[in-house]
Design a protein around this motif. Sequence first.
Motif, PDB file in Angstrom:
ATOM      1  N   GLY A 195      25.272  28.320   9.014  1.00 32.41           N
ATOM      2  CA  GLY A 195      26.242  29.226   9.604  1.00 32.41           C
ATOM      3  C   GLY A 195      26.445  29.151  11.109  1.00 32.41           C
ATOM      4  O   GLY A 195      27.067  30.022  11.680  1.00 32.41           O
ATOM      5  N   GLU A 196      25.938  28.104  11.795  1.00 26.66           N
ATOM      6  CA  GLU A 196      26.159  28.005  13.244  1.00 26.66           C
ATOM      7  C   GLU A 196      27.403  27.187  13.578  1.00 26.66           C
ATOM      8  O   GLU A 196      28.093  27.444  14.547  1.00 26.66           O
ATOM      9  CB  GLU A 196      24.947  27.367  13.939  1.00 26.66           C
ATOM     10  CG  GLU A 196      23.712  28.258  14.036  1.00 26.66           C
ATOM     11  CD  GLU A 196      23.962  29.542  14.808  1.00 26.66           C
ATOM     12  OE1 GLU A 196      24.429  29.479  15.958  1.00 26.66           O
ATOM     13  OE2 GLU A 196      23.689  30.614  14.240  1.00 26.66           O
ATOM     14  N   HIS A 197      27.655  26.137  12.790  1.00 28.05           N
ATOM     15  CA  HIS A 197      28.797  25.271  13.056  1.00 28.05           C
ATOM     16  C   HIS A 197      30.100  26.002  12.744  1.00 28.05           C
ATOM     17  O   HIS A 197      30.151  26.777  11.793  1.00 28.05           O
ATOM     18  CB  HIS A 197      28.687  24.016  12.184  1.00 28.05           C
ATOM     19  CG  HIS A 197      29.704  22.969  12.508  1.00 28.05           C
ATOM     20  ND1 HIS A 197      30.972  23.000  11.987  1.00 28.05           N
ATOM     21  CD2 HIS A 197      29.647  21.881  13.307  1.00 28.05           C
ATOM     22  CE1 HIS A 197      31.653  21.956  12.451  1.00 28.05           C
ATOM     23  NE2 HIS A 197      30.866  21.265  13.258  1.00 28.05           N
ATOM     24  N   PRO A 198      31.154  25.768  13.547  1.00 32.13           N
ATOM     25  CA  PRO A 198      32.418  26.467  13.291  1.00 32.13           C
ATOM     26  C   PRO A 198      32.904  26.345  11.840  1.00 32.13           C
ATOM     27  O   PRO A 198      33.446  27.301  11.292  1.00 32.13           O
ATOM     28  CB  PRO A 198      33.400  25.764  14.239  1.00 32.13           C
ATOM     29  CG  PRO A 198      32.558  25.189  15.319  1.00 32.13           C
ATOM     30  CD  PRO A 198      31.204  24.929  14.752  1.00 32.13           C
ATOM     31  N   THR A 199      32.672  25.176  11.208  1.00 37.59           N
ATOM     32  CA  THR A 199      33.109  25.003   9.820  1.00 37.59           C
ATOM     33  C   THR A 199      32.423  25.978   8.876  1.00 37.59           C
ATOM     34  O   THR A 199      32.979  26.402   7.878  1.00 37.59           O
ATOM     35  CB  THR A 199      32.799  23.567   9.342  1.00 37.59           C
ATOM     36  OG1 THR A 199      33.335  22.669  10.296  1.00 37.59           O
ATOM     37  CG2 THR A 199      33.406  23.291   7.990  1.00 37.59           C
ATOM     38  N   PHE A 200      31.163  26.303   9.179  1.00 35.98           N
ATOM     39  CA  PHE A 200      30.391  27.127   8.254  1.00 35.98           C
ATOM     40  C   PHE A 200      30.155  28.537   8.764  1.00 35.98           C
ATOM     41  O   PHE A 200      29.608  29.360   8.046  1.00 35.98           O
ATOM     42  CB  PHE A 200      29.032  26.465   7.974  1.00 35.98           C
ATOM     43  CG  PHE A 200      29.154  25.120   7.352  1.00 35.98           C
ATOM     44  CD1 PHE A 200      29.638  24.984   6.057  1.00 35.98           C
ATOM     45  CD2 PHE A 200      28.820  23.977   8.055  1.00 35.98           C
ATOM     46  CE1 PHE A 200      29.777  23.743   5.477  1.00 35.98           C
ATOM     47  CE2 PHE A 200      28.959  22.729   7.481  1.00 35.98           C
ATOM     48  CZ  PHE A 200      29.435  22.618   6.196  1.00 35.98           C
ATOM     49  N   ALA A 201      30.561  28.808  10.001  1.00 34.20           N
ATOM     50  CA  ALA A 201      30.304  30.127  10.574  1.00 34.20           C
ATOM     51  C   ALA A 201      30.978  31.209   9.735  1.00 34.20           C
ATOM     52  O   ALA A 201      30.555  32.364   9.744  1.00 34.20           O
ATOM     53  CB  ALA A 201      30.803  30.180  12.012  1.00 34.20           C
ATOM     54  N   GLY A 202      32.015  30.817   8.998  1.00 40.79           N
ATOM     55  CA  GLY A 202      32.749  31.757   8.163  1.00 40.79           C
ATOM     56  C   GLY A 202      31.885  32.523   7.189  1.00 40.79           C
ATOM     57  O   GLY A 202      32.191  33.666   6.854  1.00 40.79           O
TER      58      GLY A 202
ATOM     59  N   ARG B  28      34.478  32.400   2.893  1.00 38.26           N
ATOM     60  CA  ARG B  28      33.455  32.089   1.886  1.00 38.26           C
ATOM     61  C   ARG B  28      34.010  31.137   0.843  1.00 38.26           C
ATOM     62  O   ARG B  28      33.329  30.215   0.395  1.00 38.26           O
ATOM     63  CB  ARG B  28      32.969  33.376   1.233  1.00 38.26           C
ATOM     64  CG  ARG B  28      32.129  34.164   2.201  1.00 38.26           C
ATOM     65  CD  ARG B  28      31.701  35.477   1.645  1.00 38.26           C
ATOM     66  NE  ARG B  28      30.658  36.009   2.512  1.00 38.26           N
ATOM     67  CZ  ARG B  28      30.361  37.278   2.623  1.00 38.26           C
ATOM     68  NH1 ARG B  28      31.015  38.175   1.915  1.00 38.26           N
ATOM     69  NH2 ARG B  28      29.407  37.665   3.427  1.00 38.26           N
ATOM     70  N   ILE B  29      35.256  31.367   0.442  1.00 34.04           N
ATOM     71  CA  ILE B  29      35.873  30.478  -0.548  1.00 34.04           C
ATOM     72  C   ILE B  29      36.021  29.073   0.029  1.00 34.04           C
ATOM     73  O   ILE B  29      35.800  28.072  -0.646  1.00 34.04           O
ATOM     74  CB  ILE B  29      37.236  31.049  -1.009  1.00 34.04           C
ATOM     75  CG1 ILE B  29      36.982  32.327  -1.801  1.00 34.04           C
ATOM     76  CG2 ILE B  29      37.991  30.036  -1.849  1.00 34.04           C
ATOM     77  CD1 ILE B  29      38.218  33.071  -2.198  1.00 34.04           C
ATOM     78  N   GLU B  30      36.348  29.013   1.313  1.00 29.90           N
ATOM     79  CA  GLU B  30      36.441  27.717   2.008  1.00 29.90           C
ATOM     80  C   GLU B  30      35.123  26.945   1.881  1.00 29.90           C
ATOM     81  O   GLU B  30      35.104  25.751   1.577  1.00 29.90           O
ATOM     82  CB  GLU B  30      36.745  27.987   3.479  1.00 29.90           C
ATOM     83  CG  GLU B  30      37.135  26.803   4.293  1.00 29.90           C
ATOM     84  CD  GLU B  30      38.638  26.613   4.339  1.00 29.90           C
ATOM     85  OE1 GLU B  30      39.072  25.630   3.764  1.00 29.90           O
ATOM     86  OE2 GLU B  30      39.356  27.436   4.926  1.00 29.90           O
ATOM     87  N   PHE B  31      34.034  27.649   2.094  1.00 35.21           N
ATOM     88  CA  PHE B  31      32.705  27.042   1.996  1.00 35.21           C
ATOM     89  C   PHE B  31      32.437  26.562   0.567  1.00 35.21           C
ATOM     90  O   PHE B  31      32.005  25.430   0.343  1.00 35.21           O
ATOM     91  CB  PHE B  31      31.657  28.072   2.438  1.00 35.21           C
ATOM     92  CG  PHE B  31      30.230  27.637   2.266  1.00 35.21           C
ATOM     93  CD1 PHE B  31      29.651  26.749   3.154  1.00 35.21           C
ATOM     94  CD2 PHE B  31      29.464  28.126   1.225  1.00 35.21           C
ATOM     95  CE1 PHE B  31      28.340  26.352   2.995  1.00 35.21           C
ATOM     96  CE2 PHE B  31      28.147  27.732   1.066  1.00 35.21           C
ATOM     97  CZ  PHE B  31      27.591  26.841   1.954  1.00 35.21           C
ATOM     98  N   LEU B  32      32.723  27.434  -0.410  1.00 37.54           N
ATOM     99  CA  LEU B  32      32.515  27.061  -1.812  1.00 37.54           C
ATOM    100  C   LEU B  32      33.340  25.831  -2.160  1.00 37.54           C
ATOM    101  O   LEU B  32      32.895  24.927  -2.858  1.00 37.54           O
ATOM    102  CB  LEU B  32      32.915  28.209  -2.746  1.00 37.54           C
ATOM    103  CG  LEU B  32      32.106  29.499  -2.639  1.00 37.54           C
ATOM    104  CD1 LEU B  32      32.613  30.512  -3.650  1.00 37.54           C
ATOM    105  CD2 LEU B  32      30.628  29.230  -2.868  1.00 37.54           C
ATOM    106  N   SER B  33      34.561  25.795  -1.642  1.00 35.16           N
ATOM    107  CA  SER B  33      35.478  24.705  -1.952  1.00 35.16           C
ATOM    108  C   SER B  33      34.940  23.375  -1.429  1.00 35.16           C
ATOM    109  O   SER B  33      34.980  22.356  -2.129  1.00 35.16           O
ATOM    110  CB  SER B  33      36.843  25.024  -1.335  1.00 35.16           C
ATOM    111  OG  SER B  33      37.806  24.114  -1.745  1.00 35.16           O
ATOM    112  N   LEU B  34      34.410  23.387  -0.212  1.00 34.57           N
ATOM    113  CA  LEU B  34      33.841  22.162   0.351  1.00 34.57           C
ATOM    114  C   LEU B  34      32.635  21.706  -0.465  1.00 34.57           C
ATOM    115  O   LEU B  34      32.510  20.531  -0.813  1.00 34.57           O
ATOM    116  CB  LEU B  34      33.434  22.388   1.807  1.00 34.57           C
ATOM    117  CG  LEU B  34      32.693  21.218   2.459  1.00 34.57           C
ATOM    118  CD1 LEU B  34      33.593  20.001   2.566  1.00 34.57           C
ATOM    119  CD2 LEU B  34      32.171  21.592   3.839  1.00 34.57           C
TER     120      LEU B  34
END
Lengths: 99, 642
Positions: B372-379, B388-394
């Motif tokens: 959760g530190e990187h901008p891509t995962f901070a969400g 969260r859906i963005e994370f699941l999708s990746l």
Amino acid sequence: MLNDSIEDNGSVARSPAHDAASVARQQNMRLGMALFAAYLVLYAGFVLASAFYPNSMEWRPFHGLNLALIWGFGLILAAILLAFVYGIFSRVAKPEERS
Amino acid sequence: MIYDVSPLAVAIFLAFVGGTVGLSFFLGRKANTSEGYFAAHGQIPWAVNGIAFAGDYLSAASFLGICGMIAMYGYDGFLYSIGYLAGWIVALFVIAEPMKRLGRFTFADALDSKFDSRGIKLAAGISTLVVSVFYLIPQMVGAGVLIQPLLGLPHWAGVLLVGATVIVIVVTAGMVSTTWVQFLKGAMLVIFSFILSMMVLQRGLEVGQGGNDGHKLEVIGPIAGDELRGAEQLDGRKVIRGDDGWATDVWVRLADVDGDGFTVFRIREDESEFFLDQAQSETRRPDGTVLVDGLPRGRGPGERLMHPVGHVSRLPDGQTATGPQGPLEFFRTLQESEVVLWGSERLAHADGAVTTVYYQKPTEGSRILRPGEHPTFAGIRSGRTKDRIEFLSLMLALFCGTASLPHILIRYYTVKDEAAARKSTIVGITSIGIFYVLTLYLGLGAMTSGAIDVQDSNMAAPLLARSMSPLLFAIISAIAFTTVLGTVSGLILASSGAVAHDLITGFLRIPLTGHQQVRVAKIAAVFVGGIAILLGIAFAGLNVSFLVGWAFSIAASANLPALTMLLFWKGTTRQGIIASVIVGMFSSLGWILLSAEAFTKVYGLPAENAWVPLTQPGIVTIPLSFVTLIVVSMLTRAARTP
């Protein structure tokens, strides 16, 4: 036809040897699916926990290591372990053994 | 940063390239038939093929991108390691054996094994080309990134060099030489990553005040609030007035005692007292010149370079150095420490110049070792469902993508039977898994090495090696370069197979003998290689890791649903497969091109203008492709049996 047309390698001829090969294949598939399901639970758990309960990843249940490290390394080790389990317990359906 | 060109690095690099090309010519005479060219006669030993999987798969994005991301942000880079490896479970348990059983040269063979349909060959051939090209771009860009510090050549020269070398490798001996190049590269990558990780643990962690160039980052303070505002002088130096883009409540610039340069500080408030922490700035002026903290970039007198960074600011129990650490102890220590990471901010000036300021971000070790530190995962910490859906999708795309990558799939045809396909996948998973465990040590080692270039995270792993020894730097750089060679040759081979085997003989039904087919494939390889070179030059400067994410999404959406349904559902029809591949490919491709990430990073438009809500398409397009296959199959079957 052409010398490189697609041969139907997948067809099962009606000889007992081929039946043995396809039985082995089915058993392997069943074993593979079971191991796949086990890994899927681990992976989905990790992804869902990270997405919906990110703070749980800071919990340190074991030797001062947090859950993110344990689960993350666990997933990699589990993949290697399951691969070996599959390699050891899957049946061989080599062409030589069909005769 | 500017890097010294080391003659040793050049020598080792040339030896690597010369060795691989020589090997290709040596093996070339074995690959004149189509069996030899596309599938190495199915004679590759499974153990070699397994390591070659690692060579194929551990691309520049894996090695340079993941290590760099961990070095800059911590655990988040490791999420890619986890996802990339998880994909192999799909490959082993679902894809490996049927792929070998059903196909001969290409992915389209397996998909088409039941139907002999030109439509399937066309769709699968095109999807192979699209995925390969998307995957090729980041590899070629990565090659250009690497060649600059290594050989001192410009970006385009690096891209051209890789492209030309790979075309030679592929054209001389096809799958035979490609496999051996990948075997050597995979083995060396894992071995040297292991050595480097051991050295990281041996070195341990040490409290520092700056990077390994010996410069100590300045801290000025404490200063009272009213003293800071309106001060003419601080610390014996003149405060530069007038903001021109420099927000004065964030930044303070102190002029050098002599010359035009300055030192920039970021203001930090601590219990109503103020401290100034040294930052670094780089200004790009409209005429193309570059200034570092007010002075021209360079090594000469009156010039300045960015300082290398990456230091531990606090260790547990007030230690100053830990000495050698065990593999788990390393994480425990880091969790209790504080590391200085670097953030950046862009400032626009009135004259059109743009400054990027890099500032210190002291971060608790416990935060570095969690997602959760990187901008891509901070969400995932924002609480917003969309993020969260963005994370699941990746994570879904990474899981499903591996087993759908064309250059991985064709590797199943190089071994003799299903058992060998299985065994080589197991060897592949083991070596790739070991490598991914090591990425965390390499990345965190680089983070605390004092050698990081704040402007180029891709160089983290080679720079870590340089902080250990010049020889290791030369070897790691050469391996990183071979990494690109191995992956690019696999991709170009997959593309040339798709053109010669799927499109020309399969779809167009132009009869070719084995030799003619090889000739067509070689011409296609030169052509695809040329396209890759042009794209690699055109996309210079684009972040390589998110392009790889795109390739995974497209592969997972276009290829995986068709392949799995063919294996597990008897009702699958020819039309269902074609529809699924086409819908999966175009929906994911279109989605990506209309996403916020493409808008900001490729077209330079604001993210708000994006047409689709998520950047990662996988969570929508993979199920869509499955549903398309089922619906079309049911409709076409109903039509056939009235």
